[in-house]
Design a protein around this motif. Structure first.
Motif, PDB file in Angstrom:
ATOM      1  N   LEU A  70       0.827  -1.200   0.000  1.00 35.79           N
ATOM      2  CA  LEU A  70       0.000   0.000   0.000  1.00 35.79           C
ATOM      3  C   LEU A  70       0.869   1.262   0.000  1.00 35.79           C
ATOM      4  O   LEU A  70       0.609   2.184  -0.783  1.00 35.79           O
ATOM      5  N   PRO A  71       1.927   1.343   0.833  1.00 29.55           N
ATOM      6  CA  PRO A  71       2.770   2.546   0.796  1.00 29.55           C
ATOM      7  C   PRO A  71       3.405   2.802  -0.581  1.00 29.55           C
ATOM      8  O   PRO A  71       3.576   3.947  -0.986  1.00 29.55           O
ATOM      9  N   THR A  72       3.703   1.735  -1.313  1.00 25.75           N
ATOM     10  CA  THR A  72       4.268   1.914  -2.664  1.00 25.75           C
ATOM     11  C   THR A  72       3.248   2.575  -3.571  1.00 25.75           C
ATOM     12  O   THR A  72       3.560   3.529  -4.300  1.00 25.75           O
ATOM     13  N   ILE A  73       2.007   2.102  -3.537  1.00 18.88           N
ATOM     14  CA  ILE A  73       0.943   2.709  -4.359  1.00 18.88           C
ATOM     15  C   ILE A  73       0.736   4.161  -3.931  1.00 18.88           C
ATOM     16  O   ILE A  73       0.596   5.051  -4.782  1.00 18.88           O
ATOM     17  N   GLN A  74       0.723   4.428  -2.635  1.00 15.40           N
ATOM     18  CA  GLN A  74       0.527   5.790  -2.140  1.00 15.40           C
ATOM     19  C   GLN A  74       1.645   6.714  -2.630  1.00 15.40           C
ATOM     20  O   GLN A  74       1.381   7.840  -3.050  1.00 15.40           O
ATOM     21  N   ARG A  75       2.891   6.234  -2.597  1.00 14.98           N
ATOM     22  CA  ARG A  75       4.017   7.040  -3.083  1.00 14.98           C
ATOM     23  C   ARG A  75       3.894   7.289  -4.587  1.00 14.98           C
ATOM     24  O   ARG A  75       4.155   8.399  -5.063  1.00 14.98           O
ATOM     25  N   MET A  76       3.501   6.261  -5.310  1.00 13.85           N
ATOM     26  CA  MET A  76       3.367   6.416  -6.769  1.00 13.85           C
ATOM     27  C   MET A  76       2.316   7.467  -7.097  1.00 13.85           C
ATOM     28  O   MET A  76       2.534   8.325  -7.951  1.00 13.85           O
ATOM     29  N   GLU A  77       1.188   7.419  -6.412  1.00 11.95           N
ATOM     30  CA  GLU A  77       0.104   8.367  -6.689  1.00 11.95           C
ATOM     31  C   GLU A  77       0.410   9.772  -6.185  1.00 11.95           C
ATOM     32  O   GLU A  77      -0.224  10.728  -6.614  1.00 11.95           O
ATOM     33  N   ALA A  78       1.377   9.900  -5.287  1.00 13.43           N
ATOM     34  CA  ALA A  78       1.763  11.224  -4.788  1.00 13.43           C
ATOM     35  C   ALA A  78       2.764  11.902  -5.723  1.00 13.43           C
ATOM     36  O   ALA A  78       3.120  13.060  -5.512  1.00 13.43           O
ATOM     37  N   SER A  79       3.185  11.191  -6.762  1.00 12.29           N
ATOM     38  CA  SER A  79       4.136  11.751  -7.725  1.00 12.29           C
ATOM     39  C   SER A  79       3.533  12.960  -8.419  1.00 12.29           C
ATOM     40  O   SER A  79       2.317  13.065  -8.581  1.00 12.29           O
ATOM     41  N   ASP A  80       4.406  13.844  -8.865  1.00 13.13           N
ATOM     42  CA  ASP A  80       3.987  15.009  -9.624  1.00 13.13           C
ATOM     43  C   ASP A  80       4.258  14.707 -11.096  1.00 13.13           C
ATOM     44  O   ASP A  80       5.404  14.599 -11.505  1.00 13.13           O
ATOM     45  N   GLY A  81       3.221  14.498 -11.877  1.00 14.58           N
ATOM     46  CA  GLY A  81       3.401  14.147 -13.284  1.00 14.58           C
ATOM     47  C   GLY A  81       3.638  12.656 -13.434  1.00 14.58           C
ATOM     48  O   GLY A  81       2.871  11.843 -12.918  1.00 14.58           O
ATOM     49  N   GLN A  82       4.717  12.285 -14.138  1.00 12.46           N
ATOM     50  CA  GLN A  82       5.045  10.874 -14.337  1.00 12.46           C
ATOM     51  C   GLN A  82       5.239  10.190 -12.988  1.00 12.46           C
ATOM     52  O   GLN A  82       5.842  10.761 -12.081  1.00 12.46           O
ATOM     53  N   VAL A  83       4.742   8.973 -12.874  1.00  6.58           N
ATOM     54  CA  VAL A  83       4.862   8.224 -11.625  1.00  6.58           C
ATOM     55  C   VAL A  83       6.326   7.888 -11.375  1.00  6.58           C
ATOM     56  O   VAL A  83       7.032   7.419 -12.267  1.00  6.58           O
ATOM     57  N   ARG A  84       6.754   8.140 -10.159  1.00  5.67           N
ATOM     58  CA  ARG A  84       8.103   7.756  -9.742  1.00  5.67           C
ATOM     59  C   ARG A  84       8.037   6.360  -9.164  1.00  5.67           C
ATOM     60  O   ARG A  84       7.118   6.016  -8.435  1.00  5.67           O
ATOM     61  N   GLY A  85       9.002   5.551  -9.488  1.00  2.09           N
ATOM     62  CA  GLY A  85       9.063   4.193  -8.967  1.00  2.09           C
ATOM     63  C   GLY A  85       9.951   3.360  -9.859  1.00  2.09           C
ATOM     64  O   GLY A  85      10.319   3.781 -10.955  1.00  2.09           O
ATOM     65  N   ASN A  86      10.281   2.169  -9.390  1.00  2.00           N
ATOM     66  CA  ASN A  86      11.122   1.328 -10.243  1.00  2.00           C
ATOM     67  C   ASN A  86      10.274   0.731 -11.358  1.00  2.00           C
ATOM     68  O   ASN A  86       9.051   0.623 -11.254  1.00  2.00           O
ATOM     69  N   VAL A  87      10.926   0.355 -12.425  1.00  2.00           N
ATOM     70  CA  VAL A  87      10.232  -0.126 -13.617  1.00  2.00           C
ATOM     71  C   VAL A  87       9.384  -1.348 -13.308  1.00  2.00           C
ATOM     72  O   VAL A  87       8.249  -1.469 -13.791  1.00  2.00           O
ATOM     73  N   GLU A  88       9.893  -2.249 -12.492  1.00  2.00           N
ATOM     74  CA  GLU A  88       9.143  -3.470 -12.158  1.00  2.00           C
ATOM     75  C   GLU A  88       7.805  -3.129 -11.497  1.00  2.00           C
ATOM     76  O   GLU A  88       6.776  -3.709 -11.838  1.00  2.00           O
ATOM     77  N   SER A  89       7.818  -2.177 -10.577  1.00  2.00           N
ATOM     78  CA  SER A  89       6.582  -1.775  -9.901  1.00  2.00           C
ATOM     79  C   SER A  89       5.616  -1.109 -10.872  1.00  2.00           C
ATOM     80  O   SER A  89       4.402  -1.347 -10.831  1.00  2.00           O
ATOM     81  N   LEU A  90       6.139  -0.265 -11.745  1.00  2.00           N
ATOM     82  CA  LEU A  90       5.285   0.396 -12.740  1.00  2.00           C
ATOM     83  C   LEU A  90       4.623  -0.629 -13.654  1.00  2.00           C
ATOM     84  O   LEU A  90       3.428  -0.537 -13.940  1.00  2.00           O
ATOM     85  N   VAL A  91       5.393  -1.619 -14.084  1.00  2.00           N
ATOM     86  CA  VAL A  91       4.846  -2.661 -14.955  1.00  2.00           C
ATOM     87  C   VAL A  91       3.755  -3.435 -14.229  1.00  2.00           C
ATOM     88  O   VAL A  91       2.719  -3.766 -14.810  1.00  2.00           O
ATOM     89  N   LYS A  92       3.942  -3.708 -12.943  1.00  2.00           N
ATOM     90  CA  LYS A  92       2.933  -4.438 -12.171  1.00  2.00           C
ATOM     91  C   LYS A  92       1.625  -3.658 -12.094  1.00  2.00           C
ATOM     92  O   LYS A  92       0.543  -4.233 -12.192  1.00  2.00           O
ATOM     93  N   VAL A  93       1.720  -2.355 -11.922  1.00  2.00           N
ATOM     94  CA  VAL A  93       0.513  -1.519 -11.853  1.00  2.00           C
ATOM     95  C   VAL A  93      -0.195  -1.495 -13.206  1.00  2.00           C
ATOM     96  O   VAL A  93      -1.409  -1.689 -13.286  1.00  2.00           O
ATOM     97  N   VAL A  94       0.561  -1.286 -14.268  1.00  2.00           N
ATOM     98  CA  VAL A  94      -0.022  -1.256 -15.606  1.00  2.00           C
ATOM     99  C   VAL A  94      -0.670  -2.606 -15.919  1.00  2.00           C
ATOM    100  O   VAL A  94      -1.787  -2.666 -16.449  1.00  2.00           O
ATOM    101  N   ASP A  95      -0.003  -3.696 -15.572  1.00  2.00           N
ATOM    102  CA  ASP A  95      -0.558  -5.035 -15.794  1.00  2.00           C
ATOM    103  C   ASP A  95      -1.839  -5.251 -14.992  1.00  2.00           C
ATOM    104  O   ASP A  95      -2.793  -5.855 -15.486  1.00  2.00           O
ATOM    105  N   ALA A  96      -1.876  -4.767 -13.760  1.00  2.00           N
ATOM    106  CA  ALA A  96      -3.078  -4.914 -12.931  1.00  2.00           C
ATOM    107  C   ALA A  96      -4.257  -4.190 -13.574  1.00  2.00           C
ATOM    108  O   ALA A  96      -5.373  -4.722 -13.627  1.00  2.00           O
ATOM    109  N   PHE A  97      -4.021  -2.981 -14.080  1.00  2.00           N
ATOM    110  CA  PHE A  97      -5.090  -2.252 -14.765  1.00  2.00           C
ATOM    111  C   PHE A  97      -5.501  -2.976 -16.043  1.00  2.00           C
ATOM    112  O   PHE A  97      -6.687  -3.078 -16.353  1.00  2.00           O
ATOM    113  N   ASP A  98      -4.537  -3.494 -16.765  1.00  2.00           N
ATOM    114  CA  ASP A  98      -4.831  -4.220 -18.001  1.00  2.00           C
ATOM    115  C   ASP A  98      -5.698  -5.445 -17.718  1.00  2.00           C
ATOM    116  O   ASP A  98      -6.692  -5.678 -18.404  1.00  2.00           O
TER     117      ASP A  98
END
Length: 90
Positions: free
Chosen positions: A29-57
């Motif tokens: 949950l803290p990882t998602i909260q940090r990602m959504e608190a980003s200004d503009g492009q989401v900050r995070g490692n590529v693996e985490s970003l891919v997991k989020v995009v895959d979950a939405f997909d």
């Protein structure tokens, strides 16, 4: 790749809170909260970003990037097809 606004919009489209997104993506949950608190492009490692995009997909949401086919050419989110009756089934 994905903006914080797109993450929040995709969750809203699915009626999904941050905790459910974290579970669907296999992240904390803290990882998602940090990602959504980003200004503009989401900050995070590529693996985490891919997991989020895959979950939405898997939940049936398409993320629209800059220049992708959309009415006004801007970023956004949309259902790929008819949404699942329960987003957690994705």
């Amino acid at each position: 790749m994905i903006t914080a606004v797109q993450m929040r919009a995709a969750r809203a489209l699915l009626g999904m809170d941050q905790r459910r997104l974290a579970e669907a993506a296999g992240l904390s949950l803290p990882t998602i909260q940090r990602m959504e608190a980003s200004d503009g492009q989401v900050r995070g490692n590529v693996e985490s970003l891919v997991k989020v995009v895959d979950a939405f997909d898997r939940a049936g949401v398409e993320l629209i990037g800059d220049g992708a086919a959309s009415m006004d050419g801007g970023r956004g989110v949309r259902f790929k097809t008819q949404p699942p009756s329960d987003p957690s089934e994705a």
